[in-house]
Design an enzyme around this catalytic site. Structure first.
Site, PDB file in Angstrom:
ATOM      1  N   LYS A 161      -6.494  -1.460   4.133  1.00  0.00           N
ATOM      2  CA  LYS A 161      -7.064  -1.862   2.962  1.00  0.00           C
ATOM      3  C   LYS A 161      -6.636  -3.147   2.220  1.00  0.00           C
ATOM      4  CE  LYS A 161      -4.984   1.511   0.244  1.00  0.00           C
ATOM      5  NZ  LYS A 161      -4.138   2.216   1.482  1.00  0.00           N
ATOM      6  N   ARG A 205      -3.846   6.187  -7.117  1.00  0.00           N
ATOM      7  CA  ARG A 205      -3.546   6.944  -5.966  1.00  0.00           C
ATOM      8  C   ARG A 205      -3.196   8.480  -6.377  1.00  0.00           C
ATOM      9  NH1 ARG A 205      -0.623   2.308  -2.869  1.00  0.00           N
ATOM     10  NH2 ARG A 205       0.291   3.145  -0.992  1.00  0.00           N
ATOM     11  N   ARG A 222       3.116  -4.029  12.046  1.00  0.00           N
ATOM     12  CA  ARG A 222       2.383  -4.678  11.047  1.00  0.00           C
ATOM     13  C   ARG A 222       3.738  -5.736  10.574  1.00  0.00           C
ATOM     14  NH1 ARG A 222       0.050  -2.312   5.668  1.00  0.00           N
ATOM     15  NH2 ARG A 222       2.214  -1.476   5.147  1.00  0.00           N
ATOM     16  N   ARG A 278       8.010  -4.344   6.729  1.00  0.00           N
ATOM     17  CA  ARG A 278       8.497  -4.002   5.467  1.00  0.00           C
ATOM     18  C   ARG A 278       9.305  -2.772   5.997  1.00  0.00           C
ATOM     19  NH1 ARG A 278       2.840  -2.792   2.468  1.00  0.00           N
ATOM     20  NH2 ARG A 278       4.040  -1.017   2.017  1.00  0.00           N
ATOM     21  N   ARG A 325       4.952   8.705   3.955  1.00  0.00           N
ATOM     22  CA  ARG A 325       3.944   8.165   3.165  1.00  0.00           C
ATOM     23  C   ARG A 325       2.525   8.835   3.320  1.00  0.00           C
ATOM     24  NH1 ARG A 325       4.670   2.138   4.813  1.00  0.00           N
ATOM     25  NH2 ARG A 325       2.701   1.677   3.543  1.00  0.00           N
TER      26      ARG A 325
HETATM   27  P1  AMP Z   1       1.236  -0.244  -0.556  1.00  0.00           P
HETATM   28  O1  AMP Z   1       1.803  -1.583  -0.383  1.00  0.00           O
HETATM   29  O2  AMP Z   1       0.149  -0.047  -1.385  1.00  0.00           O
HETATM   30  O3  AMP Z   1       1.763   0.616   0.657  1.00  0.00           O
HETATM   31  O4  AMP Z   1       2.399   0.399  -1.528  1.00  0.00           O
HETATM   32  C1  AMP Z   1       3.902   0.574  -1.286  1.00  0.00           C
HETATM   33  C2  AMP Z   1       4.583   1.444  -2.005  1.00  0.00           C
HETATM   34  O5  AMP Z   1       4.424   1.037  -3.396  1.00  0.00           O
HETATM   35  C3  AMP Z   1       3.981   2.819  -1.963  1.00  0.00           C
HETATM   36  O6  AMP Z   1       4.434   3.521  -1.116  1.00  0.00           O
HETATM   37  C4  AMP Z   1       4.340   3.382  -3.422  1.00  0.00           C
HETATM   38  O7  AMP Z   1       6.017   3.693  -3.384  1.00  0.00           O
HETATM   39  C5  AMP Z   1       4.400   2.088  -4.459  1.00  0.00           C
HETATM   40  N1  AMP Z   1       2.911   2.257  -4.873  1.00  0.00           N
HETATM   41  C6  AMP Z   1       2.092   1.492  -4.539  1.00  0.00           C
HETATM   42  N2  AMP Z   1       0.725   1.763  -5.556  1.00  0.00           N
HETATM   43  C7  AMP Z   1       1.175   2.729  -6.251  1.00  0.00           C
HETATM   44  C8  AMP Z   1       0.640   3.801  -6.978  1.00  0.00           C
HETATM   45  N3  AMP Z   1      -0.889   3.268  -7.383  1.00  0.00           N
HETATM   46  N4  AMP Z   1       1.249   4.774  -7.667  1.00  0.00           N
HETATM   47  C9  AMP Z   1       2.323   4.866  -7.354  1.00  0.00           C
HETATM   48  N5  AMP Z   1       3.164   4.247  -6.307  1.00  0.00           N
HETATM   49  C10 AMP Z   1       2.543   3.042  -5.876  1.00  0.00           C
END
Ligand code: AMP
Length: 218
Positions: free
Chosen positions: A15, A90, A129, A162, A173
């Site tokens: 994504k 989400r 990654r 990360r 996750r």
């Molecule tokens: P990502 O970079 O999209 O993988 O997001 C990393 C982390 O940020 C996720 O595992 C959540 O802890 C938090 N996060 C990102 N977007 C959301 C969302 N829409 N709602 C809740 N937590 C989020």
């Protein structure tokens, strides 16, 4: 009417990589909720301090906090024509909140590309990654390697892995995604905006499929 695109898919589906390419080609603002949280952690802000614990555990940041953060982002002038949302919504509550917000901003969700990848591939994709320290550009040691190991091709900054890409957190996750986010696939299918994209293709092919599906909706 402003055009909004919501990217759906499990962590590791591509994504973030695709959102950057497609938003630029379409001239839409790219809003990555994960990037905004990470910027707040780096600063650090109160929001960052609050989000960090959840993120480190691979859990979702609470809806009210996340929704307020996105609302503030959508109010910025670069979203006037619309935006591509990457990582938000989400949960079903976030999806409903987004709809309410878009009514206010005279926006409409035109397409929801759902990038799917077999579950077994996700862990390998996340474990390999590398993310750029300065702007979050994304590489993969095997599928999208940087020209020079450990350096971002685009801005030359350091690449890092990360913390939440480690195997145990990744499993959490993916589980959180299955339980809380996957119901959105049906939600958007019912609204007739969902487009399924095969995320196992090469990066350029995924981009081509996405561009086609999004253009059809706009
Ligand atoms: P990502 O970079 O999209 O993988 O997001 C990393 C982390 O940020 C996720 O595992 C959540 O802890 C938090 N996060 C990102 N977007 C959301 C969302 N829409 N709602 C809740 N937590 C989020």
């Amino acid at each position: 009417m402003a055009d909004f695109v919501v990217m759906l898919g499990p962590p590791g589906a591509g994504k973030g990589t695709q959102a950057r390419i497609v938003s630029e080609r379409l001239g839409l603002a790219h809003i990555s909720s994960g990037d905004i949280f990470r910027e707040n952690i780096k600063s650090p802000t109160e929001l960052g301090k609050l989000a960090k614990g959840y993120m480190d555990r691979g859990e979702l940041v609470p809806d009210d906090v996340t929704i307020a953060m996105i609302r503030e982002r959508l109010e910025r002038p670069d979203c006037e024509k619309g935006a591509l949302l990457d990582g938000f919504p989400r949960t079903p509550a976030q999806a409903r909140a987004l709809e309410e917000m878009l009514k206010e901003f005279d926006g409409e969700i035109n397409a929801v590309p759902y990038i799917h990848v077999p579950e077994a591939a996700l862990i390998e994709r996340l474990a390999g990654r590398w993310t750029c320290r300065a702007h979050g550009h994304i590489f993969h040691e095997r599928y999208n390697p940087p020209k020079e190991a450990g350096r971002c091709d685009i801005d030359g900054s350091e690449l890092y892995q990360r913390e939440d890409d480690q195997a145990e957190t990744v499993k959490r996750r993916i589980r959180v995604y299955m339980e809380q986010t996957a119901p959105l696939i049906e939600y958007y299918r019912q609204k007739d905006v969902l487009v399924e994209i095969d995320g196992a293709q090469a990066i350029e092919q995924v981009t081509a499929s996405l561009m086609e599906s999004v253009r059809r909706g706009l």
